[in-house]
Motif scaffolding. Sequence first.
Motif, PDB file in Angstrom:
ATOM      1  N   ARG A  93       4.188  36.092  -7.966  1.00 25.99           N
ATOM      2  CA  ARG A  93       5.356  35.308  -7.649  1.00 25.99           C
ATOM      3  C   ARG A  93       6.373  35.358  -9.139  1.00 25.99           C
ATOM      4  NH1 ARG A  93       7.144  31.579  -4.459  1.00 25.99           N
ATOM      5  NH2 ARG A  93       5.363  31.729  -3.111  1.00 25.99           N
ATOM      6  N   LYS A  94       5.648  35.518 -10.193  1.00 25.62           N
ATOM      7  CA  LYS A  94       6.230  35.519 -11.599  1.00 25.62           C
ATOM      8  C   LYS A  94       7.157  36.948 -11.680  1.00 25.62           C
ATOM      9  CE  LYS A  94       4.385  34.206 -15.371  1.00 25.62           C
ATOM     10  NZ  LYS A  94       3.542  34.500 -16.742  1.00 25.62           N
ATOM     11  N   LEU A  95       6.196  37.931 -11.098  1.00 27.65           N
ATOM     12  CA  LEU A  95       6.994  39.393 -11.238  1.00 27.65           C
ATOM     13  C   LEU A  95       8.120  39.382 -10.000  1.00 27.65           C
ATOM     14  CD1 LEU A  95       7.138  42.152 -12.187  1.00 27.65           C
ATOM     15  CD2 LEU A  95       5.459  42.724 -10.500  1.00 27.65           C
ATOM     16  N   ALA A  96       7.807  38.612  -8.991  1.00 32.83           N
ATOM     17  CA  ALA A  96       9.020  38.712  -7.997  1.00 32.83           C
ATOM     18  C   ALA A  96      10.240  37.987  -8.615  1.00 32.83           C
ATOM     19  CB  ALA A  96       8.587  38.108  -6.838  1.00 32.83           C
ATOM     20  N   THR A  97      10.178  36.834  -9.186  1.00 32.01           N
ATOM     21  CA  THR A  97      11.208  36.050  -9.947  1.00 32.01           C
ATOM     22  C   THR A  97      11.788  36.793 -11.021  1.00 32.01           C
ATOM     23  OG1 THR A  97       9.868  34.014  -9.497  1.00 32.01           O
ATOM     24  CG2 THR A  97      11.349  33.963 -11.139  1.00 32.01           C
ATOM     25  N   TYR A  98      10.750  37.488 -11.846  1.00 33.34           N
ATOM     26  CA  TYR A  98      11.649  37.977 -12.794  1.00 33.34           C
ATOM     27  C   TYR A  98      12.543  39.315 -12.280  1.00 33.34           C
ATOM     28  CZ  TYR A  98      11.763  41.032 -17.143  1.00 33.34           C
ATOM     29  OH  TYR A  98      12.321  42.020 -18.035  1.00 33.34           O
ATOM     30  N   THR A  99      12.000  40.127 -11.301  1.00 34.40           N
ATOM     31  CA  THR A  99      12.781  41.163 -10.612  1.00 34.40           C
ATOM     32  C   THR A  99      14.026  40.546 -10.312  1.00 34.40           C
ATOM     33  OG1 THR A  99      10.637  42.061 -10.226  1.00 34.40           O
ATOM     34  CG2 THR A  99      12.608  42.989  -9.344  1.00 34.40           C
ATOM     35  N   LEU A 100      14.123  39.482  -9.342  1.00 38.66           N
ATOM     36  CA  LEU A 100      15.258  39.034  -8.917  1.00 38.66           C
ATOM     37  C   LEU A 100      16.475  38.386  -9.984  1.00 38.66           C
ATOM     38  CD1 LEU A 100      14.163  36.988  -5.795  1.00 38.66           C
ATOM     39  CD2 LEU A 100      15.364  39.167  -5.759  1.00 38.66           C
ATOM     40  N   GLU A 101      15.677  37.823 -11.049  1.00 38.26           N
ATOM     41  CA  GLU A 101      16.723  37.334 -12.073  1.00 38.26           C
ATOM     42  C   GLU A 101      17.011  38.274 -13.119  1.00 38.26           C
ATOM     43  OE1 GLU A 101      15.070  32.816 -11.591  1.00 38.26           O
ATOM     44  OE2 GLU A 101      14.404  33.858 -13.201  1.00 38.26           O
ATOM     45  N   ALA A 102      16.271  39.243 -13.287  1.00 38.19           N
ATOM     46  CA  ALA A 102      16.482  40.244 -14.698  1.00 38.19           C
ATOM     47  C   ALA A 102      16.905  41.381 -14.413  1.00 38.19           C
ATOM     48  CB  ALA A 102      15.132  40.119 -15.569  1.00 38.19           C
ATOM     49  N   THR A 103      17.168  41.643 -12.789  1.00 34.19           N
ATOM     50  CA  THR A 103      17.962  43.142 -12.462  1.00 34.19           C
ATOM     51  C   THR A 103      18.918  42.541 -11.383  1.00 34.19           C
ATOM     52  OG1 THR A 103      16.434  43.203 -10.276  1.00 34.19           O
ATOM     53  CG2 THR A 103      15.374  43.959 -12.389  1.00 34.19           C
ATOM     54  N   ALA A 210       9.976  35.296 -18.101  1.00 31.06           N
ATOM     55  CA  ALA A 210      10.424  36.179 -19.154  1.00 31.06           C
ATOM     56  C   ALA A 210       9.493  36.951 -19.830  1.00 31.06           C
ATOM     57  CB  ALA A 210      11.394  35.506 -20.223  1.00 31.06           C
ATOM     58  N   ASP A 211       8.437  36.504 -20.316  1.00 31.11           N
ATOM     59  CA  ASP A 211       7.289  37.061 -21.066  1.00 31.11           C
ATOM     60  C   ASP A 211       6.820  38.377 -20.277  1.00 31.11           C
ATOM     61  OD1 ASP A 211       6.141  35.408 -18.978  1.00 31.11           O
ATOM     62  OD2 ASP A 211       4.059  35.401 -20.060  1.00 31.11           O
ATOM     63  N   LEU A 212       6.927  38.581 -19.062  1.00 30.37           N
ATOM     64  CA  LEU A 212       6.626  39.657 -18.684  1.00 30.37           C
ATOM     65  C   LEU A 212       7.511  40.945 -19.230  1.00 30.37           C
ATOM     66  CD1 LEU A 212       6.660  39.356 -14.820  1.00 30.37           C
ATOM     67  CD2 LEU A 212       4.786  39.640 -16.053  1.00 30.37           C
ATOM     68  N   PHE A 213       8.510  40.824 -19.819  1.00 31.00           N
ATOM     69  CA  PHE A 213       9.031  41.963 -20.793  1.00 31.00           C
ATOM     70  C   PHE A 213       8.184  42.351 -21.813  1.00 31.00           C
ATOM     71  CE2 PHE A 213      11.896  43.375 -24.165  1.00 31.00           C
ATOM     72  CZ  PHE A 213      12.475  44.472 -23.475  1.00 31.00           C
ATOM     73  N   ASP A 214       7.390  41.586 -22.453  1.00 38.81           N
ATOM     74  CA  ASP A 214       6.578  41.940 -23.478  1.00 38.81           C
ATOM     75  C   ASP A 214       5.584  43.156 -22.853  1.00 38.81           C
ATOM     76  OD1 ASP A 214       7.817  40.232 -24.941  1.00 38.81           O
ATOM     77  OD2 ASP A 214       6.550  38.487 -24.816  1.00 38.81           O
ATOM     78  N   VAL A 215       5.023  42.726 -21.712  1.00 38.02           N
ATOM     79  CA  VAL A 215       3.852  43.443 -21.104  1.00 38.02           C
ATOM     80  C   VAL A 215       4.837  45.072 -20.892  1.00 38.02           C
ATOM     81  CG1 VAL A 215       2.676  43.835 -19.006  1.00 38.02           C
ATOM     82  CG2 VAL A 215       2.988  41.760 -19.912  1.00 38.02           C
ATOM     83  N   ILE A 216       6.062  45.010 -20.281  1.00 41.82           N
ATOM     84  CA  ILE A 216       7.010  46.183 -19.976  1.00 41.82           C
ATOM     85  C   ILE A 216       7.009  46.850 -21.187  1.00 41.82           C
ATOM     86  CG2 ILE A 216       8.804  47.120 -19.128  1.00 41.82           C
ATOM     87  CD1 ILE A 216       8.914  44.654 -17.192  1.00 41.82           C
ATOM     88  N   SER A 217       7.546  45.940 -22.265  1.00 43.66           N
ATOM     89  CA  SER A 217       7.876  46.811 -23.649  1.00 43.66           C
ATOM     90  C   SER A 217       6.554  47.411 -24.429  1.00 43.66           C
ATOM     91  CB  SER A 217       8.473  45.982 -24.536  1.00 43.66           C
ATOM     92  OG  SER A 217       8.843  46.492 -25.836  1.00 43.66           O
ATOM     93  N   ALA A 218       5.358  46.792 -24.193  1.00 44.56           N
ATOM     94  CA  ALA A 218       4.160  47.225 -24.942  1.00 44.56           C
ATOM     95  C   ALA A 218       3.881  48.654 -24.165  1.00 44.56           C
ATOM     96  CB  ALA A 218       2.907  46.207 -24.634  1.00 44.56           C
TER      97      ALA A 218
END
Length: 301
Positions: A93-103, A210-218
């Motif tokens: 759910r967090k990833l789905a939320t991030y995808t909808l809001e940050a793309t 938003a902390d998912l960006f840290d995973v993507i960046s790493a």
Amino acid sequence: MCRVWSWYPVILEPLYLYCERTGPGLLGEPVNFLASFAFVLVARSIWRMAEASGLLRLMAGLTFLLCPGGLYLHSLPSAAALAAYRRLSDDERKLATYTLEATPMQHVANLPIGSRPSSRARAKAFSLADLRAIPWVFSWTQSRAGLPGWFGVGSALAALIEARGAPAIRQAVADSPFLRALVSNAELALVRADMDVAGHYARLADPSAADLFDVISAEHARTLATLRELREGREPLADRLHIAESVTRRNQVLDILCHIQIELLRRSDECSGDTRAEDALISEGMFTTIAGIAAALQTSG
């Protein structure tokens, strides 16, 4: 011609069945798992024919080792890549939320190109499984993360390098058309990606996601470092400088378009929806930036 094309699925289906990974572990590729035991049967046959021949017995032993060795090398990189994806998608759910809001995924669905909706769910609350593949890839490309093109590759190659050493994997990439294509495509996706710009998109997401960006960046940093190790310190696309230089030139305009799109996404979220004229202007601007970014990247994903 139509009859020829109609046979393609019939011809390719066994290949897909052999190659497609259905899950983690040794049984994740069931047909390949069974096929690996053919080496055991071949080794047994050679051993029975060997009699007193030391050379044939050595050949039988080496052939036998291809079974566990092949299974190990098949499962090791896939397990590492899967672990990376689980760090990203542990909370779907967090990833789905991030995808909808940050793309711009929700706006991609409204493009006048006859595309299907960005998700299968009609309600606002939905899971990752509700998102459709084409808008998913398109939207990550627009937000300059380009995640589907490279995510997990770095973890997989790093696991292989740790197990076999960089020289061995470097030689495997040189010898294997599949690995060469995999590395080449990942390099192109990495060059098109821009973590600085993607970080600005990430700020649009709810703080809880938003902390998912840290995973993507790493993982992005890990993938770059691993590919540099395979390339003996050279940057991605060092052997295709014309592409790298073209991307660098386009980025000067592309970054501006991305920041305009970020501002439009922010205004779209803040828009009350009371004025249709404002909604129409934002939608028109979004469609323009989506088309411009896709043209500058020379891909929709």
